[in-house]
Design a protein around this motif. Structure first.
Motif, short mmCIF file in Angstrom:
data_model
loop_
_atom_site.label_atom_id
_atom_site.label_comp_id
_atom_site.label_asym_id
_atom_site.label_seq_id
_atom_site.Cartn_x
_atom_site.Cartn_y
_atom_site.Cartn_z
N THR A 48 0.84 -1.19 0.00
CA THR A 48 0.00 0.00 0.00
C THR A 48 0.88 1.24 0.00
O THR A 48 1.75 1.39 0.84
N ALA A 55 -2.13 -1.23 -3.80
CA ALA A 55 -3.18 -0.30 -3.38
C ALA A 55 -2.57 1.10 -3.31
O ALA A 55 -1.49 1.28 -2.74
N ARG A 85 -3.29 5.05 -2.22
CA ARG A 85 -4.15 6.02 -1.55
C ARG A 85 -3.80 7.42 -2.02
O ARG A 85 -2.62 7.72 -2.20
N ARG A 92 -5.69 -0.88 -6.78
CA ARG A 92 -6.89 -0.55 -6.02
C ARG A 92 -6.71 0.89 -5.53
O ARG A 92 -5.80 1.17 -4.75
N HIS A 93 -7.54 1.79 -6.03
CA HIS A 93 -7.37 3.21 -5.73
C HIS A 93 -8.31 3.62 -4.59
O HIS A 93 -9.52 3.50 -4.71
N GLU A 94 -7.73 4.09 -3.47
CA GLU A 94 -8.55 4.52 -2.33
C GLU A 94 -8.44 6.04 -2.20
O GLU A 94 -7.36 6.56 -1.95
N THR A 129 -9.35 9.71 -0.55
CA THR A 129 -9.74 10.37 0.70
C THR A 129 -9.95 11.85 0.43
O THR A 129 -9.14 12.46 -0.27
N PRO A 164 -6.32 8.09 6.34
CA PRO A 164 -5.60 7.15 5.49
C PRO A 164 -4.38 7.77 4.79
O PRO A 164 -3.47 7.06 4.36
#
Ligand SMILES: [Zn+2]
Length: 365
Positions: free
Chosen positions: A128, A214, A216, A235-237, A239, A250
């Protein structure tokens, strides 16, 4: 570097065109070829000749102080650079000219890029990663740019940085708007795709040899297309950047890095008079801060004596500045990304400035 010449053997031929520069040195033959004396200690320096290519060299060739008149200076400058002193302040403190400091910082920056690239060769996969655009400016507020930065979430390891020049935006007076027009006519407008391109370069480097990751980030509109264009399952998170920025956020690891950059670099303090004049020099300083952050500084100031590089399994103890500057690293023996190659060769041009000095020295690396 403290070299005992009696039992000391040169690690490889320093000549990049010699077959004993890179690769195996098993059958390499060289001979000792007298001494030379110099003003700094140790005064007597052993010389050698490569019997394959005839290049002469010395123990100094492998030292980070190679071709320097004041060998102790670099350690002081390194710590002052990450201790929020501006170039002229450092110059006054160590009693040399500001131009000498500029050159030393550029050289330290290049050394740190190579050191970091070598560490990254052995880095275990990062699962991540948090990315961000650290906003600052070069020359004047009419020339803002991002240092795009990436941090490993598990260890706080500062993975990589690239840059993207931006167009001045936000609230401006009528005079400022007019001035922006004039300057853009003169120097051109920055590429509107610069953030996406800079972030693609950043992502390409951190997703090397990886199939999934991942990422962020905040909701900057350039991030999605950048992520879509790289060859990795991401996997794009996202915020919201207005969320409270504490440890539970995050994006905490990259917010912390931004704070460290502002706290440690005179050029990036708010309301400073030491702002960067060139994006190129800012990247060099950031590379010094990156090495300091990863191998010298503890991850948590009041925590265990562990650095991000230790947590990442790259070194076994906290390093000192002496350790960092122990050995000269040869550009021709380290692989750099395209962006960092440009940084190394000082190819990043500040258009509004007429003179942009390249790195074209052969011996003083
Ligand atoms: Zn050779």
């Amino acid at each position: 570097m403290n070299i005992e010449t009696s039992g000391w053997h040169p690690p490889h031929c320093p000549n990049p065109n010699c077959k004993y520069h890179n690769g195996s040195t098993d059958s390499w033959c060289y001979k000792r070829k007298g001494w030379y004396t110099r003003l700094a200690r140790p005064r007597r320096i052993q010389r050698f000749t490569c019997l394959h290519c005839n290049r002469t060299f010395s123990t100094q060739t492998y030292s980070t102080t190679y071709w320097q008149r004041l060998p102790k200076l670099d350690m002081q400058i390194f710590m002052m650079t990450v201790g929020c002193m501006a170039n002229r302040q450092i110059a006054r403190a160590v009693d040399v000219s500001p131009e000498t400091i500029n050159r030393h910082i550029a050289r330290l920056g290049r050394h740190c890029m190579l050191l970091h690239a070598k560490l990254m060769e052995r880095a275990i996969a990062h699962s991540t990663v948090v990315i961000d655009g650290f906003e600052t400016f070069e020359l004047s507020q009419y020339y803002p740019f991002h240092h795009n930065v990436a941090v490993d979430v598990d260890t706080g390891f500062f993975l990589y940085h690239t840059d993207s020049p931006l167009r001045r935006k936000g609230r401006m007076t009528d005079f400022q708007k007019q001035r922006r027009e004039e300057l853009e006519k003169l120097n051109g407008r920055p590429d509107p795709q610069a953030v996406r391109k800079g972030v693609v370069n950043l992502l390409e480097e951190i997703t090397k040899r990886r199939s999934t990751i991942a990422i962020r980030s905040d909701e900057h509109p350039a991030y999605r297309p950048a992520i879509r264009s790289i060859d990795c399952d991401v996997r794009h998170e996202v915020t919201n950047s207005k969320d409270h920025r504490d440890k539970r956020n995050p994006l905490w690891e990259v917010n912390l890095l931004d704070l460290l950059i502002r706290h440690g670099t005179a050029a990036h303090k708010r309301e400073t008079i030491a702002w960067p004049k060139r994006r190129q020099a800012s990247a060099e300083r950031l590379s010094i801060l990156q090495v300091w952050r990863n191998v010298i500084k503890r991850r948590w100031e009041k925590g265990a004596p562990e650095s991000p590089a230790m947590l990442k399994g790259l070194v076994s103890r906290l390093l000192s500045v002496e350790d960092v500057l122990e050995k000269r690293l040869f550009r021709t023996r380290v692989e750099l990304s395209e962006v960092w190659e440009r940084y190394y060769d000082r190819m990043v041009v500040t258009t509004a400035l007429g003179v942009n000095r390249r790195h074209e020295l052969t011996y003083a690396y």
